[in-house]
Design a protein around this motif. Structure first.
Motif, mmCIF file in Angstrom:
data_model
loop_
_atom_site.group_PDB
_atom_site.id
_atom_site.type_symbol
_atom_site.label_atom_id
_atom_site.label_comp_id
_atom_site.label_asym_id
_atom_site.label_seq_id
_atom_site.Cartn_x
_atom_site.Cartn_y
_atom_site.Cartn_z
ATOM 1 N N ARG A 260 3.742 -20.366 79.774
ATOM 2 C CA ARG A 260 4.991 -19.744 80.209
ATOM 3 C C ARG A 260 6.148 -20.642 79.800
ATOM 4 O O ARG A 260 6.074 -21.863 79.936
ATOM 5 C CB ARG A 260 4.980 -19.565 81.728
ATOM 6 C CG ARG A 260 3.930 -18.561 82.197
ATOM 7 C CD ARG A 260 3.912 -18.433 83.720
ATOM 8 N NE ARG A 260 3.951 -19.683 84.457
ATOM 9 C CZ ARG A 260 2.905 -20.474 84.710
ATOM 10 N NH1 ARG A 260 1.722 -20.152 84.243
ATOM 11 N NH2 ARG A 260 3.036 -21.565 85.415
ATOM 12 N N PRO A 261 7.226 -20.061 79.313
ATOM 13 C CA PRO A 261 8.372 -20.876 78.916
ATOM 14 C C PRO A 261 8.920 -21.671 80.105
ATOM 15 O O PRO A 261 9.060 -21.149 81.202
ATOM 16 C CB PRO A 261 9.403 -19.856 78.444
ATOM 17 C CG PRO A 261 8.679 -18.564 78.279
ATOM 18 C CD PRO A 261 7.441 -18.643 79.108
ATOM 19 N N GLY A 262 9.184 -22.959 79.876
ATOM 20 C CA GLY A 262 9.772 -23.799 80.906
ATOM 21 C C GLY A 262 8.782 -24.340 81.919
ATOM 22 O O GLY A 262 9.158 -25.087 82.818
ATOM 23 N N ALA A 263 7.509 -23.968 81.813
ATOM 24 C CA ALA A 263 6.519 -24.428 82.785
ATOM 25 C C ALA A 263 5.991 -25.810 82.401
ATOM 26 O O ALA A 263 6.007 -26.196 81.239
ATOM 27 C CB ALA A 263 5.360 -23.437 82.854
ATOM 28 N N GLY A 264 5.547 -26.554 83.373
ATOM 29 C CA GLY A 264 4.926 -27.848 83.131
ATOM 30 C C GLY A 264 5.929 -28.985 83.055
ATOM 31 O O GLY A 264 7.131 -28.797 83.104
ATOM 32 N N ARG A 265 5.386 -30.202 82.929
ATOM 33 C CA ARG A 265 6.210 -31.398 82.850
ATOM 34 C C ARG A 265 6.904 -31.442 81.495
ATOM 35 O O ARG A 265 6.335 -31.112 80.474
ATOM 36 C CB ARG A 265 5.325 -32.626 83.030
ATOM 37 C CG ARG A 265 6.120 -33.899 83.163
ATOM 38 C CD ARG A 265 5.264 -35.145 83.365
ATOM 39 N NE ARG A 265 4.225 -34.951 84.344
ATOM 40 C CZ ARG A 265 2.979 -35.383 84.177
ATOM 41 N NH1 ARG A 265 2.621 -36.000 83.101
ATOM 42 N NH2 ARG A 265 2.082 -35.186 85.112
ATOM 43 N N LYS A 266 8.138 -31.853 81.505
ATOM 44 C CA LYS A 266 8.910 -31.948 80.269
ATOM 45 C C LYS A 266 8.344 -33.065 79.392
ATOM 46 O O LYS A 266 7.839 -34.067 79.897
ATOM 47 C CB LYS A 266 10.396 -32.235 80.565
ATOM 48 C CG LYS A 266 11.043 -31.207 81.480
ATOM 49 C CD LYS A 266 10.975 -29.825 80.890
ATOM 50 C CE LYS A 266 11.591 -28.804 81.833
ATOM 51 N NZ LYS A 266 10.870 -27.581 81.927
ATOM 52 N N ILE A 267 8.468 -32.931 78.088
ATOM 53 C CA ILE A 267 7.964 -33.914 77.147
ATOM 54 C C ILE A 267 8.654 -35.254 77.404
ATOM 55 O O ILE A 267 9.870 -35.325 77.517
ATOM 56 C CB ILE A 267 8.208 -33.455 75.702
ATOM 57 C CG1 ILE A 267 7.374 -32.204 75.427
ATOM 58 C CG2 ILE A 267 7.872 -34.559 74.709
ATOM 59 C CD1 ILE A 267 7.618 -31.591 74.075
ATOM 60 N N GLY A 268 7.843 -36.295 77.517
ATOM 61 C CA GLY A 268 8.373 -37.628 77.746
ATOM 62 C C GLY A 268 8.540 -37.982 79.213
ATOM 63 O O GLY A 268 8.796 -39.131 79.545
ATOM 64 N N ALA A 269 8.392 -36.999 80.102
ATOM 65 C CA ALA A 269 8.530 -37.272 81.535
ATOM 66 C C ALA A 269 7.294 -38.015 82.030
ATOM 67 O O ALA A 269 6.181 -37.758 81.594
ATOM 68 C CB ALA A 269 8.709 -35.972 82.309
ATOM 69 N N VAL A 270 7.493 -38.958 82.933
ATOM 70 C CA VAL A 270 6.402 -39.754 83.482
ATOM 71 C C VAL A 270 6.081 -39.245 84.881
ATOM 72 O O VAL A 270 6.982 -38.974 85.676
ATOM 73 C CB VAL A 270 6.804 -41.246 83.532
ATOM 74 C CG1 VAL A 270 5.687 -42.095 84.095
ATOM 75 C CG2 VAL A 270 7.189 -41.731 82.148
#
Length: 104
Positions: free
Chosen positions: A8-18
Motif C-alpha cells: 500500500r502506498p505510504g505504508a511501512g517504515r520510511k527508507i532510512g528510518a531506524v
C-alpha cells in the motif's frame, strides 16, 4: 469490492528510518563506551596474543578516526593502468524517431 493485502502506498517504515529498538540498543551500548574502550586499551597493551592486540588496536583506531577508505586499482590484462572513462551526454531532439534499428 476492495482488494486486500499487498503493498500500500505510504505504508511501512520510511527508507532510512531506524526502529525504536535499534535506537534504544545504541543508547544502552553508549553507556558502556568508556569501559569498553578501557578493555580494548588493556588488550592492545597487555594482550597475550599478537592477533588480539592488533584487533583491539584496530577497533580503537576505527572508533577514534573511522574506518579507512578502501581503494581499488583496476588494470588491463597486461598490467598497464586503465585510462579515465569519459561519459558524454548528448541531447536528442524529441522530433526524431529513435526506435530500435534492425541489425543487418
Amino acid at each position: 469490492m476492495a482488494e486486500r493485502g499487498g503493498k500500500r502506498p505510504g505504508a511501512g517504515r520510511k527508507i532510512g528510518a531506524v526502529s525504536q529498538q535499534k535506537k534504544d540498543l545504541a543508547e544502552l551500548a553508549r553507556t558502556h563506551t568508556e569501559k569498553a574502550l578501557e578493555v580494548l586499551v588493556k588488550i592492545a597493551t597487555d594482550g597475550e596474543s599478537e592477533s588480539a592486540r592488533v584487533s583491539a588496536a584496530t577497533a580503537i583506531l576505527d572508533r577514534g578516526y573511522g574506518k579507512p577508505g578502501q581503494s581499488v586499482s583496476i588494470s588491463n590484462p597486461d598490467g598497464t593502468a586503465l585510462g579515465p572513462n569519459v561519459i558524454q551526454i548528448v541531447p536528442v531532439s524529441p522530433k526524431h524517431d529513435h526506435g530500435p534499428t534492425k541489425a543487418p
